[in-house]
Design a protein around this motif. Structure first.
Motif, short mmCIF file in Angstrom:
data_model
loop_
_atom_site.label_atom_id
_atom_site.label_comp_id
_atom_site.label_asym_id
_atom_site.label_seq_id
_atom_site.Cartn_x
_atom_site.Cartn_y
_atom_site.Cartn_z
N THR A 29 -22.26 4.71 77.41
CA THR A 29 -23.47 4.45 76.65
C THR A 29 -23.26 4.80 75.17
O THR A 29 -23.99 4.34 74.31
CB THR A 29 -24.65 5.30 77.18
OG1 THR A 29 -24.26 6.68 77.18
CG2 THR A 29 -25.01 4.89 78.60
N HIS A 30 -22.28 5.65 74.90
CA HIS A 30 -21.99 6.08 73.54
C HIS A 30 -20.48 6.03 73.31
O HIS A 30 -19.70 6.37 74.20
CB HIS A 30 -22.44 7.52 73.31
CG HIS A 30 -23.91 7.74 73.44
ND1 HIS A 30 -24.58 7.54 74.61
CD2 HIS A 30 -24.82 8.14 72.53
CE1 HIS A 30 -25.87 7.81 74.42
NE2 HIS A 30 -26.03 8.18 73.17
N HIS A 31 -20.12 5.67 72.10
CA HIS A 31 -18.70 5.66 71.74
C HIS A 31 -18.55 6.02 70.27
O HIS A 31 -19.26 5.50 69.42
CB HIS A 31 -18.10 4.27 72.00
CG HIS A 31 -16.78 4.07 71.33
ND1 HIS A 31 -16.60 3.14 70.33
CD2 HIS A 31 -15.60 4.71 71.48
CE1 HIS A 31 -15.34 3.21 69.91
NE2 HIS A 31 -14.72 4.15 70.59
N THR A 32 -17.66 6.94 69.98
CA THR A 32 -17.40 7.30 68.59
C THR A 32 -15.90 7.47 68.38
O THR A 32 -15.16 7.86 69.29
CB THR A 32 -18.11 8.60 68.18
OG1 THR A 32 -19.45 8.55 68.62
CG2 THR A 32 -18.11 8.78 66.68
N GLU A 33 -15.50 7.17 67.19
CA GLU A 33 -14.08 7.23 66.83
C GLU A 33 -13.88 8.32 65.79
O GLU A 33 -14.68 8.46 64.87
CB GLU A 33 -13.73 5.85 66.23
CG GLU A 33 -12.30 5.68 65.85
CD GLU A 33 -12.06 4.29 65.27
OE1 GLU A 33 -13.01 3.46 65.22
OE2 GLU A 33 -10.92 4.03 64.85
N GLY A 34 -12.84 9.12 65.96
CA GLY A 34 -12.57 10.18 64.99
C GLY A 34 -11.14 10.10 64.48
O GLY A 34 -10.23 9.69 65.20
N ALA A 69 -4.64 18.12 73.72
CA ALA A 69 -4.98 19.22 74.64
C ALA A 69 -6.43 19.64 74.44
O ALA A 69 -7.16 19.91 75.39
CB ALA A 69 -4.04 20.40 74.42
N SER A 70 -6.86 19.68 73.18
CA SER A 70 -8.23 20.08 72.88
C SER A 70 -9.21 19.08 73.49
O SER A 70 -10.21 19.47 74.10
CB SER A 70 -8.41 20.16 71.37
OG SER A 70 -9.74 20.54 71.06
N ALA A 71 -8.93 17.79 73.36
CA ALA A 71 -9.81 16.75 73.91
C ALA A 71 -9.82 16.82 75.44
O ALA A 71 -10.87 16.65 76.07
CB ALA A 71 -9.36 15.37 73.44
N SER A 72 -8.67 17.06 76.01
CA SER A 72 -8.58 17.15 77.47
C SER A 72 -9.41 18.32 78.00
O SER A 72 -10.18 18.18 78.95
CB SER A 72 -7.10 17.32 77.85
OG SER A 72 -6.96 17.54 79.23
N LEU A 73 -9.29 19.47 77.35
CA LEU A 73 -10.06 20.65 77.75
C LEU A 73 -11.55 20.44 77.49
O LEU A 73 -12.39 20.83 78.29
CB LEU A 73 -9.57 21.88 76.99
CG LEU A 73 -8.26 22.48 77.50
CD1 LEU A 73 -7.63 23.37 76.44
CD2 LEU A 73 -8.49 23.28 78.77
N MET A 74 -11.85 19.82 76.36
CA MET A 74 -13.24 19.59 76.00
C MET A 74 -13.95 18.70 77.02
O MET A 74 -15.05 19.03 77.48
CB MET A 74 -13.33 18.94 74.61
CG MET A 74 -14.77 18.65 74.18
SD MET A 74 -14.86 17.65 72.69
CE MET A 74 -14.58 16.01 73.37
N VAL A 126 -6.62 23.72 62.75
CA VAL A 126 -8.03 23.80 63.11
C VAL A 126 -8.63 22.40 63.15
O VAL A 126 -9.42 22.06 64.02
CB VAL A 126 -8.80 24.70 62.10
CG1 VAL A 126 -10.30 24.55 62.25
CG2 VAL A 126 -8.38 26.16 62.29
N LYS A 127 -8.19 21.55 62.24
CA LYS A 127 -8.69 20.17 62.20
C LYS A 127 -8.24 19.37 63.40
O LYS A 127 -8.97 18.52 63.91
CB LYS A 127 -8.25 19.49 60.91
CG LYS A 127 -8.97 20.08 59.72
CD LYS A 127 -8.71 19.34 58.46
CE LYS A 127 -9.59 19.94 57.36
NZ LYS A 127 -9.27 19.42 56.05
N CYS A 132 -11.86 16.28 68.11
CA CYS A 132 -12.56 15.72 69.27
C CYS A 132 -14.00 16.25 69.35
O CYS A 132 -14.90 15.54 69.78
CB CYS A 132 -11.81 16.00 70.56
SG CYS A 132 -11.59 17.75 70.94
N TRP A 133 -14.19 17.48 68.90
CA TRP A 133 -15.53 18.09 68.96
C TRP A 133 -16.47 17.47 67.93
O TRP A 133 -17.63 17.22 68.21
CB TRP A 133 -15.43 19.60 68.74
CG TRP A 133 -14.86 20.30 69.94
CD1 TRP A 133 -13.55 20.60 70.15
CD2 TRP A 133 -15.57 20.74 71.09
NE1 TRP A 133 -13.42 21.21 71.37
CE2 TRP A 133 -14.63 21.32 71.96
CE3 TRP A 133 -16.92 20.70 71.47
CZ2 TRP A 133 -15.00 21.86 73.20
CZ3 TRP A 133 -17.28 21.26 72.70
CH2 TRP A 133 -16.32 21.82 73.54
#
Ligand code: ZN
Length: 150
Positions: A29-34, A69-74, A126-127, A132-133
């Protein structure tokens, strides 16, 4: 602190090699690109969100080990959470990686994500971990736009 470092390295290696919730989401329902131009990390967050909670969350894209890894954990921690809960965890995680000292309860709430707590010593990283957040935050707020860390 060495224990934490080992755990961090293990976690990043594992999630980079076998990312959880990686792939397209058909009923999104939502999609965003970073995008993080500093490192070249590029991520897409796909959400299935209703009034109550995040039913499904997946990510696609490519980037360094930390960003993946951050996205996977998130995605693992956010799935099944309400929008409010998700925004709260985002706030806690953001404080963690920018060097704010969290209480034990707050660290407990972050669970596995707390392995990122030394990252504040590496500002450019940090970036990578935060990308992903920020992208999720934008998706939750229904902004179908591109997010950049710069
Ligand atoms: Zn990166």
């Amino acid at each position: 602190m060495d224990e934490l470092k080992d755990l961090y390295q293990e976690m990043v290696m594992d999630h980079n090699k076998n990312p959880r919730n990686f792939g397209e989401l058909k009923n999104a329902t939502h999609h965003t690109e970073g995008y993080n131009p500093l490192c070249g990390d590029h991520i897409h967050i796909h959400l299935n969100l209703d009034d109550k909670k995040v039913n499904e969350i997946k990510f696609t894209g490519d980037g360094c080990a930390i960003s993946k890894a951050s996205a996977s954990l998130m995605t693992g921690i956010i799935k099944g959470k309400s929008k409010q809960e998700s925004l709260r965890i985002f706030g806690l995680f953001h404080r963690l990686i920018t060097g704010v000292v969290l209480s034990d309860d707050e660290l407990k709430e972050l669970g596995k994500l707390s392995v990122f707590q030394d990252l504040c010593n590496f500002p450019s990283r940090v970036k990578c971990a935060g990308l992903c957040w920020h992208t999720l935050n934008s998706a939750l707020n229904n902004e179908n736009k591109k997010v950049s860390t710069e």
